[in-house]
Design a protein around this motif. Structure first.
Motif, PDB file in Angstrom:
ATOM      1  N   ILE A 239       0.931  -0.962  -0.545  1.00  0.00           N
ATOM      2  CA  ILE A 239      -0.032  -0.343  -0.158  1.00  0.00           C
ATOM      3  C   ILE A 239       1.043   0.777   0.303  1.00  0.00           C
ATOM      4  CG2 ILE A 239      -1.715   1.109   1.696  1.00  0.00           C
ATOM      5  CD1 ILE A 239      -2.144  -1.224   2.390  1.00  0.00           C
ATOM      6  N   THR A 240       0.618   1.968  -0.402  1.00  0.00           N
ATOM      7  CA  THR A 240       2.162   3.366  -0.491  1.00  0.00           C
ATOM      8  C   THR A 240       0.274   4.717  -0.623  1.00  0.00           C
ATOM      9  OG1 THR A 240       3.009   2.276  -2.471  1.00  0.00           O
ATOM     10  CG2 THR A 240       3.717   4.390  -2.460  1.00  0.00           C
ATOM     11  N   ALA A 241       1.381   5.187   0.047  1.00  0.00           N
ATOM     12  CA  ALA A 241       0.973   6.369   0.512  1.00  0.00           C
ATOM     13  C   ALA A 241       1.605   8.237  -0.041  1.00  0.00           C
ATOM     14  CB  ALA A 241       0.313   6.536   1.815  1.00  0.00           C
ATOM     15  N   LEU A 242       0.939   9.154  -0.509  1.00  0.00           N
ATOM     16  CA  LEU A 242       1.412   9.850  -0.355  1.00  0.00           C
ATOM     17  C   LEU A 242       0.865  11.354  -0.810  1.00  0.00           C
ATOM     18  CD1 LEU A 242       4.370  12.078  -1.145  1.00  0.00           C
ATOM     19  CD2 LEU A 242       3.361  11.890  -3.572  1.00  0.00           C
ATOM     20  N   PHE A 243       0.512  12.498   0.628  1.00  0.00           N
ATOM     21  CA  PHE A 243      -0.548  12.755   1.562  1.00  0.00           C
ATOM     22  C   PHE A 243       0.299  14.951   1.520  1.00  0.00           C
ATOM     23  CE2 PHE A 243      -1.933   8.400   2.598  1.00  0.00           C
ATOM     24  CZ  PHE A 243      -2.841   8.345   2.169  1.00  0.00           C
ATOM     25  N   PHE A 244      -1.092  15.356   1.035  1.00  0.00           N
ATOM     26  CA  PHE A 244      -0.545  17.049   1.329  1.00  0.00           C
ATOM     27  C   PHE A 244      -1.846  17.630   1.428  1.00  0.00           C
ATOM     28  CE2 PHE A 244       1.841  15.065  -2.488  1.00  0.00           C
ATOM     29  CZ  PHE A 244       3.447  15.390  -2.308  1.00  0.00           C
ATOM     30  N   LEU A 245      -1.458  18.380   3.231  1.00  0.00           N
ATOM     31  CA  LEU A 245      -2.748  19.332   3.835  1.00  0.00           C
ATOM     32  C   LEU A 245      -1.662  20.115   4.612  1.00  0.00           C
ATOM     33  CD1 LEU A 245      -4.643  19.450   4.003  1.00  0.00           C
ATOM     34  CD2 LEU A 245      -5.011  17.615   6.153  1.00  0.00           C
TER      35      LEU A 245
ATOM     36  N   GLU B 204       2.541  18.278   5.717  1.00  0.00           N
ATOM     37  CA  GLU B 204       2.295  17.284   5.385  1.00  0.00           C
ATOM     38  C   GLU B 204       3.207  17.763   3.717  1.00  0.00           C
ATOM     39  OE1 GLU B 204       0.118  15.386   5.590  1.00  0.00           O
ATOM     40  OE2 GLU B 204      -0.117  15.493   7.370  1.00  0.00           O
ATOM     41  N   ALA B 205       3.007  18.944   3.455  1.00  0.00           N
ATOM     42  CA  ALA B 205       4.231  18.137   2.434  1.00  0.00           C
ATOM     43  C   ALA B 205       5.435  18.069   2.305  1.00  0.00           C
ATOM     44  CB  ALA B 205       4.592  19.597   1.585  1.00  0.00           C
ATOM     45  N   LYS B 206       5.584  18.279   3.442  1.00  0.00           N
ATOM     46  CA  LYS B 206       7.072  16.995   4.103  1.00  0.00           C
ATOM     47  C   LYS B 206       7.398  15.542   4.114  1.00  0.00           C
ATOM     48  CE  LYS B 206       9.382  21.636   4.632  1.00  0.00           C
ATOM     49  NZ  LYS B 206      10.234  22.349   5.931  1.00  0.00           N
ATOM     50  N   VAL B 207       5.639  15.688   4.357  1.00  0.00           N
ATOM     51  CA  VAL B 207       6.454  13.314   5.087  1.00  0.00           C
ATOM     52  C   VAL B 207       6.431  12.650   3.686  1.00  0.00           C
ATOM     53  CG1 VAL B 207       4.297  12.221   4.897  1.00  0.00           C
ATOM     54  CG2 VAL B 207       3.978  14.262   6.057  1.00  0.00           C
ATOM     55  N   GLY B 208       6.211  12.972   2.444  1.00  0.00           N
ATOM     56  CA  GLY B 208       7.122  11.972   0.988  1.00  0.00           C
ATOM     57  C   GLY B 208       5.875  10.703   1.154  1.00  0.00           C
ATOM     58  N   ALA B 209       6.892  10.800   0.881  1.00  0.00           N
ATOM     59  CA  ALA B 209       6.099   8.819  -0.141  1.00  0.00           C
ATOM     60  C   ALA B 209       6.649   7.403   1.074  1.00  0.00           C
ATOM     61  CB  ALA B 209       5.972   8.621  -1.881  1.00  0.00           C
ATOM     62  N   TYR B 210       5.512   6.708   1.062  1.00  0.00           N
ATOM     63  CA  TYR B 210       6.423   5.197   2.083  1.00  0.00           C
ATOM     64  C   TYR B 210       5.211   4.336   1.671  1.00  0.00           C
ATOM     65  CZ  TYR B 210       1.527   6.801   5.280  1.00  0.00           C
ATOM     66  OH  TYR B 210       0.795   7.678   4.799  1.00  0.00           O
ATOM     67  N   THR B 211       5.970   3.179   1.569  1.00  0.00           N
ATOM     68  CA  THR B 211       4.842   2.356   1.520  1.00  0.00           C
ATOM     69  C   THR B 211       4.931   1.336   3.044  1.00  0.00           C
ATOM     70  OG1 THR B 211       5.892   1.964  -0.556  1.00  0.00           O
ATOM     71  CG2 THR B 211       4.794  -0.004  -0.093  1.00  0.00           C
TER      72      THR B 211
ATOM     73  N   THR C 167       2.740   7.623  18.730  1.00  0.00           N
ATOM     74  CA  THR C 167       3.861   6.600  18.014  1.00  0.00           C
ATOM     75  C   THR C 167       4.017   5.671  19.245  1.00  0.00           C
ATOM     76  OG1 THR C 167       5.665   8.536  17.141  1.00  0.00           O
ATOM     77  CG2 THR C 167       6.218   6.070  17.749  1.00  0.00           C
ATOM     78  N   GLY C 168       4.037   4.838  18.490  1.00  0.00           N
ATOM     79  CA  GLY C 168       3.764   3.722  19.474  1.00  0.00           C
ATOM     80  C   GLY C 168       2.981   2.819  19.615  1.00  0.00           C
ATOM     81  N   GLY C 169       1.628   3.394  19.033  1.00  0.00           N
ATOM     82  CA  GLY C 169       0.145   3.265  19.823  1.00  0.00           C
ATOM     83  C   GLY C 169      -0.102   3.361  17.619  1.00  0.00           C
ATOM     84  N   ALA C 170      -1.415   3.925  17.702  1.00  0.00           N
ATOM     85  CA  ALA C 170      -1.931   3.932  16.123  1.00  0.00           C
ATOM     86  C   ALA C 170      -0.979   4.432  15.291  1.00  0.00           C
ATOM     87  CB  ALA C 170      -4.026   4.130  16.275  1.00  0.00           C
ATOM     88  N   LYS C 171      -0.170   5.955  15.246  1.00  0.00           N
ATOM     89  CA  LYS C 171       0.253   6.460  14.563  1.00  0.00           C
ATOM     90  C   LYS C 171       1.207   5.226  13.709  1.00  0.00           C
ATOM     91  CE  LYS C 171       4.277   9.315  14.477  1.00  0.00           C
ATOM     92  NZ  LYS C 171       3.928  10.167  13.174  1.00  0.00           N
ATOM     93  N   LEU C 172       1.141   5.845  12.585  1.00  0.00           N
ATOM     94  CA  LEU C 172       2.365   5.427  11.062  1.00  0.00           C
ATOM     95  C   LEU C 172       3.780   5.603  11.538  1.00  0.00           C
ATOM     96  CD1 LEU C 172       0.081   5.484   8.148  1.00  0.00           C
ATOM     97  CD2 LEU C 172      -0.032   3.659   9.593  1.00  0.00           C
ATOM     98  N   TYR C 173       4.573   4.533  12.098  1.00  0.00           N
ATOM     99  CA  TYR C 173       5.933   4.624  12.157  1.00  0.00           C
ATOM    100  C   TYR C 173       6.694   5.560  10.416  1.00  0.00           C
ATOM    101  CZ  TYR C 173       5.742   1.949  16.103  1.00  0.00           C
ATOM    102  OH  TYR C 173       5.115   1.413  17.865  1.00  0.00           O
ATOM    103  N   ARG C 174       6.664   4.942   9.677  1.00  0.00           N
ATOM    104  CA  ARG C 174       6.194   4.878   8.909  1.00  0.00           C
ATOM    105  C   ARG C 174       6.265   6.669   8.307  1.00  0.00           C
ATOM    106  NH1 ARG C 174       6.643   0.035   8.802  1.00  0.00           N
ATOM    107  NH2 ARG C 174       7.844  -1.302   7.256  1.00  0.00           N
ATOM    108  N   ARG C 175       5.700   7.508   8.530  1.00  0.00           N
ATOM    109  CA  ARG C 175       4.885   8.920   8.343  1.00  0.00           C
ATOM    110  C   ARG C 175       5.552   9.831   9.555  1.00  0.00           C
ATOM    111  NH1 ARG C 175       0.267  11.889   7.284  1.00  0.00           N
ATOM    112  NH2 ARG C 175       0.246  13.147   9.011  1.00  0.00           N
ATOM    113  N   HIS C 176       6.451  11.082   8.168  1.00  0.00           N
ATOM    114  CA  HIS C 176       7.241  11.134   8.796  1.00  0.00           C
ATOM    115  C   HIS C 176       6.018  12.835   9.352  1.00  0.00           C
ATOM    116  CE1 HIS C 176      10.916  13.451   9.411  1.00  0.00           C
ATOM    117  NE2 HIS C 176      10.979  14.204   8.628  1.00  0.00           N
ATOM    118  N   PHE C 177       6.260  12.571  10.317  1.00  0.00           N
ATOM    119  CA  PHE C 177       5.411  13.424  10.614  1.00  0.00           C
ATOM    120  C   PHE C 177       4.888  14.024  12.266  1.00  0.00           C
ATOM    121  CE2 PHE C 177       1.742  15.978  11.682  1.00  0.00           C
ATOM    122  CZ  PHE C 177       1.029  17.328  11.281  1.00  0.00           C
TER     123      PHE C 177
END
Length: 446
Positions: A2-8, A66-73, A305-315
């Motif tokens: 699942i690949t995601a790229l989000f801007f907000l 959000e513009a600096k989160v980048g793509a993650y899989t 982080t450590g709970g429901a937040k995605l680790y791969r999201r740079h935010f």
């Protein structure tokens, strides 16, 4: 995959939430630093990367753009390690075991098989009022068997409150929280004027009960306590090995022992017990929900982080923050290696959406505050997206996933699905979401 790229665009980060409540203790700090150093030596790690700051003006401020989160899989929760797709409930049982192994080995540590028996004692029974409702409150202590290592004593603190008028066993919402001592004749706790009804009153008005479990009575919330509490008792006072469990798993173990007691109490419908927590206790509530199938519902508040937040999201908060000496004790020892050398979040074999998926088919409510008030440290969007990515597992098991993939507006409720989500207008609290949680839970507890 699942690949995601989000801007907000969202407002800047605020300082990290839930700072130490009672100020630094030099002795605890020294013991924590020594234990953290010992763990790094065991893992042959010379240096960890520093985590970002929660102060927006700091040179190393955590990302809130959000513009600096980048793509993650994200890893696919429905693909077995041999590459086969999960298409049946039988396949999912195989995949669940794979996921638990990864979470145990690399993130939360392994709960020992030789944990001690807990014997529950009702130390006091009170008839009192919460608001206008007559209740019965039992104060309990769970004594962990320490005959194998008598120098460490673990007495789990728990309270249980049920409506006095109940004529049959009632559902119970159990919170990871704080149990404050009361003095004879002291007035019952009441929320500040204008704050509305407490969550306890709201639960009681449904005809349900509530319980409060003190995590600190199970395991201290610092690295200095890792040779004490239930982790220290099982290890007979010795330091942890890299595979050993951390505080989140220990608190989850304590919640399971409380549920053991509920199964013996005729006032409680033990098949209708929810686990709830905020912040670090939100992390613990999600871990508990994933690992203990007897809990019927999960209310996960701003777990980050450590709970429901995605680790791969740079935010917001990152792996490096959780691996630091201030938070590493929550996790298993092996987790800290992902903040060293070339290893990072993309090297984790799992991500937070798979922890949410391990709760399936049981319902989970993900709660967050407003980024304008709570800040962006806990990454409300990252938690929502974890709920979205867990959806295919819920669908496979015949349950309703989140109905949308775009984060809803603040105050918009998604409570018609088995994964529920709401971001309220307030800060680092779950308070404003209680009415929505209870309406949601009532669908299951009619």
């Amino acid at each position: 995959m699942i690949t995601a790229l989000f801007f907000l665009a969202l407002p800047a980060l605020v300082a990290p939430v839930q700072p130490p409540r009672f100020g630094p203790n030099p002795e605890i700090q020294a013991k924590t630093q020594a234990d953290h150093k010992h763990l790094l030596e065991l893992l042959k790690i010379e240096k960890l990367r520093p985590g970002p700051s929660g102060t927006p003006t700091a040179p190393n401020a955590a990302n809130s753009d959000e513009a600096k989160v980048g793509a993650y899989t994200l890893p696919d929760a429905l693909t077995l390690k041999n590459g086969k797709k999960v298409v049946s409930k039988k396949d999912w049982e195989v995949r669940r075991k794979e996921l638990f192994e990864d979470f145990d080995r690399e993130l939360y540590g392994r709960t020992p098989k030789n944990t001690p028996k807990v014997t529950w004692e009702v130390t006091e029974t009170l008839k009192e009022k919460k608001g206008e409702i007559a209740v019965v409150t039992k104060k309990l202590v769970g004594h962990a068997d320490n005959k194998e290592f008598p120098s460490i004593k673990v007495d789990i603190q728990l309270t249980l409150t049920t409506p006095e008028s109940a004529t049959k066993p009632v559902p119970v919402v159990m919170e990871f929280g704080f149990i404050f001592p009361t003095r004879p004749g002291a007035p019952a706790f009441a929320p500040p004027p204008g704050a509305g009804k407490s969550w306890q009153e709201q639960v009681l008005e449904k005809g349900w009960g509530y319980a409060i479990l003190s995590p600190a009575s199970v395991q201290a919330d610092n690295g200095a306590g890792l040779r004490e509490g239930i982790i220290g008792l099982v290890n007979k006072g010795e330091p942890r090995k890299p595979d050993d469990w951390g505080a989140l798993k220990a608190w989850a173990w304590g919640a399971s022992r409380a549920l053991d007691y509920f199964e013996t109490d005729k006032a409680v419908n033990a098949k209708q017990v929810a686990i709830e927590g905020l912040s670090r206790y939100g992390k613990a509530a999600l871990v508990t929900m994933a690992y203990e199938p007897r809990f019927a519902l999960g209310y996960i508040g701003s777990s980050g982080t450590g709970g429901a937040k995605l680790y791969r999201r740079h935010f917001g908060e990152q792996i490096e923050n959780v691996a630091s000496s201030g938070e590493y004790h929550w996790m298993g020892g092996n987790f800290v290696k992902y903040a060293s050398g070339s290893l990072g979040p993309n090297d984790l074999p799992v991500d937070a959406h798979e922890l949410v998926a391990l709760c399936a088919p049981r319902p989970v409510f993900i709660s967050c505050g407003s980024p304008f008030v709570e800040g962006n440290w806990v990454d409300s969007k990252g938690q929502f997206l974890a709920g979205v990515a867990a959806g295919p597992v819920y669908s496979l098991l015949g349950k309703k996933p989140l109905p949308v993939s775009e984060q809803p507006k603040i105050g918009e409720s998604l409570i018609e699905s088995d994964i529920a989500y709401r971001q309220h207008e307030g800060g680092h609290t779950i308070g404003p979401n209680w009415p929505y949680l209870l309406t949601w839970a009532e669908r299951y507890w009619k």
